[in-house]
Design a protein around this motif. Structure first.
Motif, mmCIF file in Angstrom:
data_model
loop_
_atom_site.group_PDB
_atom_site.id
_atom_site.type_symbol
_atom_site.label_atom_id
_atom_site.label_comp_id
_atom_site.label_asym_id
_atom_site.label_seq_id
_atom_site.Cartn_x
_atom_site.Cartn_y
_atom_site.Cartn_z
ATOM 1 N N GLY A 1 -41.921 20.272 79.868
ATOM 2 C CA GLY A 1 -42.242 18.852 79.994
ATOM 3 C C GLY A 1 -41.004 17.978 79.917
ATOM 4 N N VAL A 2 -40.147 18.275 78.943
ATOM 5 C CA VAL A 2 -38.892 17.516 78.799
ATOM 6 C C VAL A 2 -37.998 17.756 80.009
ATOM 7 C CG1 VAL A 2 -36.789 17.267 77.425
ATOM 8 C CG2 VAL A 2 -39.001 17.525 76.284
ATOM 9 N N GLY A 3 -37.976 19.010 80.481
ATOM 10 C CA GLY A 3 -37.169 19.337 81.657
ATOM 11 C C GLY A 3 -37.607 18.540 82.870
ATOM 12 N N PHE B 1 -36.305 14.996 82.657
ATOM 13 C CA PHE B 1 -34.881 14.936 83.007
ATOM 14 C C PHE B 1 -34.676 15.062 84.514
ATOM 15 C CE2 PHE B 1 -33.614 15.634 78.546
ATOM 16 C CZ PHE B 1 -32.484 14.829 78.499
ATOM 17 N N ARG B 2 -35.409 15.982 85.153
ATOM 18 C CA ARG B 2 -35.248 16.179 86.599
ATOM 19 C C ARG B 2 -35.588 14.905 87.357
ATOM 20 N NH1 ARG B 2 -36.530 21.539 85.318
ATOM 21 N NH2 ARG B 2 -38.780 21.149 85.222
ATOM 22 N N THR B 3 -36.655 14.252 86.953
ATOM 23 C CA THR B 3 -37.045 12.996 87.602
ATOM 24 C C THR B 3 -35.967 11.932 87.408
ATOM 25 O OG1 THR B 3 -39.398 13.476 87.262
ATOM 26 C CG2 THR B 3 -38.792 11.184 87.701
ATOM 27 N N GLY C 1 -39.022 15.076 71.784
ATOM 28 C CA GLY C 1 -40.128 15.548 72.602
ATOM 29 C C GLY C 1 -40.190 14.774 73.915
ATOM 30 N N VAL C 2 -41.257 15.010 74.669
ATOM 31 C CA VAL C 2 -41.400 14.410 75.996
ATOM 32 C C VAL C 2 -41.420 12.887 75.923
ATOM 33 C CG1 VAL C 2 -42.918 14.193 78.005
ATOM 34 C CG2 VAL C 2 -42.627 16.421 76.914
ATOM 35 N N ASP D 1 -38.563 10.527 77.439
ATOM 36 C CA ASP D 1 -38.911 9.623 78.533
ATOM 37 C C ASP D 1 -38.498 8.189 78.195
ATOM 38 O OD1 ASP D 1 -40.332 9.119 81.100
ATOM 39 O OD2 ASP D 1 -41.640 7.921 79.801
ATOM 40 N N THR D 2 -38.702 7.789 76.943
ATOM 41 C CA THR D 2 -38.334 6.437 76.521
ATOM 42 C C THR D 2 -36.822 6.227 76.616
ATOM 43 O OG1 THR D 2 -40.224 6.314 75.013
ATOM 44 C CG2 THR D 2 -38.394 4.793 74.610
#
Length: 335
Positions: free
Chosen positions: A4-6, A9-11, A70-71, A75-76
């Protein structure tokens, strides 16, 4: 790194690469018709780059040791980072062409370097291992330096132009000093050897007497090119302005002409070394003469040249003719 974290990051990295591509492809819309303040622009750009530097530091620290974010937290942080670099890009895109193409180019290069460093650093955060950790510190340092470099950028088109003219004058001086050292060495050896012994030397490593006649007017032409750049730089510092579009445009035009001088000097100097290529010298002399004359004639019509400056421009034009007139008979007689 968790899937999920990956993905987050990719986005984020894909969005950064898209922004970088747009920056490389073009510099955005020309906003010269809109109200613009150069001091406000610099304040906005500096604040944006400092914010970006801080957000990257926070991200790297968060992923430097467990527990890793975490995700949601990742994301934040990446969205905050995106806001920072988009603000930097928006600030750059607000700089109109009417402020000068050379100034836009300088800022563009600085912002490109920041974006490239940003992508490299964020990509390194997704990788694991002690070696990667150490490399990330170096990469983060490069990003900090790129952001701090914004503080040292020339603040207007006049400063950019002065910097470029001074740099080009330095390049011409370097080429001149190199050939002068070669000539001094040759003269010293020539006196020690004498003409009969010299005739037995490897002619690929020394000049013959016909070559030596060409050297000094060639160097005279190079010296005139260097003097022209030096005088232009001094005059720009004293009289240069950037308040109107015409003044800014004249500075941009000057840079275009100035950048032609050092390559022309390099071409001439390179074919002056033994064994001297006379045809190449003849061609290079013609090019350099044309470049210097075009530069001086353009300068004479520019806002930064006062009445009292017409004397040195005319003197340098005569110096170009003087050296060229000495060269032409020698080049014609060369076989």
């Amino acid at each position: 790194m968790a899937e999920g974290v990956g993905n987050v990051f990719r986005t984020a990295i894909d969005n950064m690469k898209l922004a970088l591509q747009q920056l490389e492809d073009g510099e955005g819309l020309d906003k010269s018709k809109l109200e613009f303040n150069l001091e406000d622009f610099w304040l906005r750009l500096r604040v944006a780059t400092k914010c970006l530097s801080n957000e990257v530091t926070k991200l790297c620290l968060a992923f430097s040791k467990p527990p890793l974010p975490g995700v949601t937290q990742t994301d934040t942080m990446l969205r905050t980072l995106e806001t920072a670099y988009l603000e930097m890009l928006s600030a750059f895109y607000s700089l109109p062409k009417s402020c000068g193409l050379m100034l836009r180019r300088e800022v563009n290069l600085a912002v490109l370097e920041i974006m490239q460093s940003l992508i490299t650093v964020v990509t390194s955060v997704t990788e694991k291992g002690d070696k990667v950790q150490k490399e990330r510190l170096v990469l983060t340092g490069c990003l900090w330096n790129a952001c701090e470099a914004v503080e040292r950028l020339p603040q207007n088109n006049l400063q950019v132009t002065c910097n470029i003219v001074q740099r080009e004058e330095g390049l011409v001086l370097d080429a001149l000093q190199e050939i002068e050292e070669e000539v001094a060495t040759d003269q010293s050896g020539h006196r020690l050897r004498g003409e009969e012994e010299e005739a037995e030397d490897d002619n690929s490593k020394t000049w013959n007497n016909q070559d030596r006649e060409l050297l000094f007017p060639c160097m005279g032409l190079v010296k005139t090119a260097r003097s022209s750049l030096k005088r232009i730089h001094t005059t720009l510092q004293m009289n240069g302005k950037y308040e109107t579009e015409e003044q800014v445009s004249q500075l941009d035009d000057l840079v275009c002409e100035v950048k032609e001088i050092s390559p022309a000097v390099d071409d001439l100097v390179s074919c002056m070394y033994p064994p001297m290529n006379k045809n190449a010298v003849k061609s290079a002399v013609a090019v350099l003469k044309t470049r210097v004359e075009a530069l001086l004639h353009m300068v004479k019509q520019s806002h930064y040249i006062a009445e009292q400056d017409t004397g040195w421009t005319e003197f340098l034009l005569k110096a170009v003719d003087h050296n060229n007139n000495k060269l032409q008979p020698l080049l014609i007689s060369c076989k």
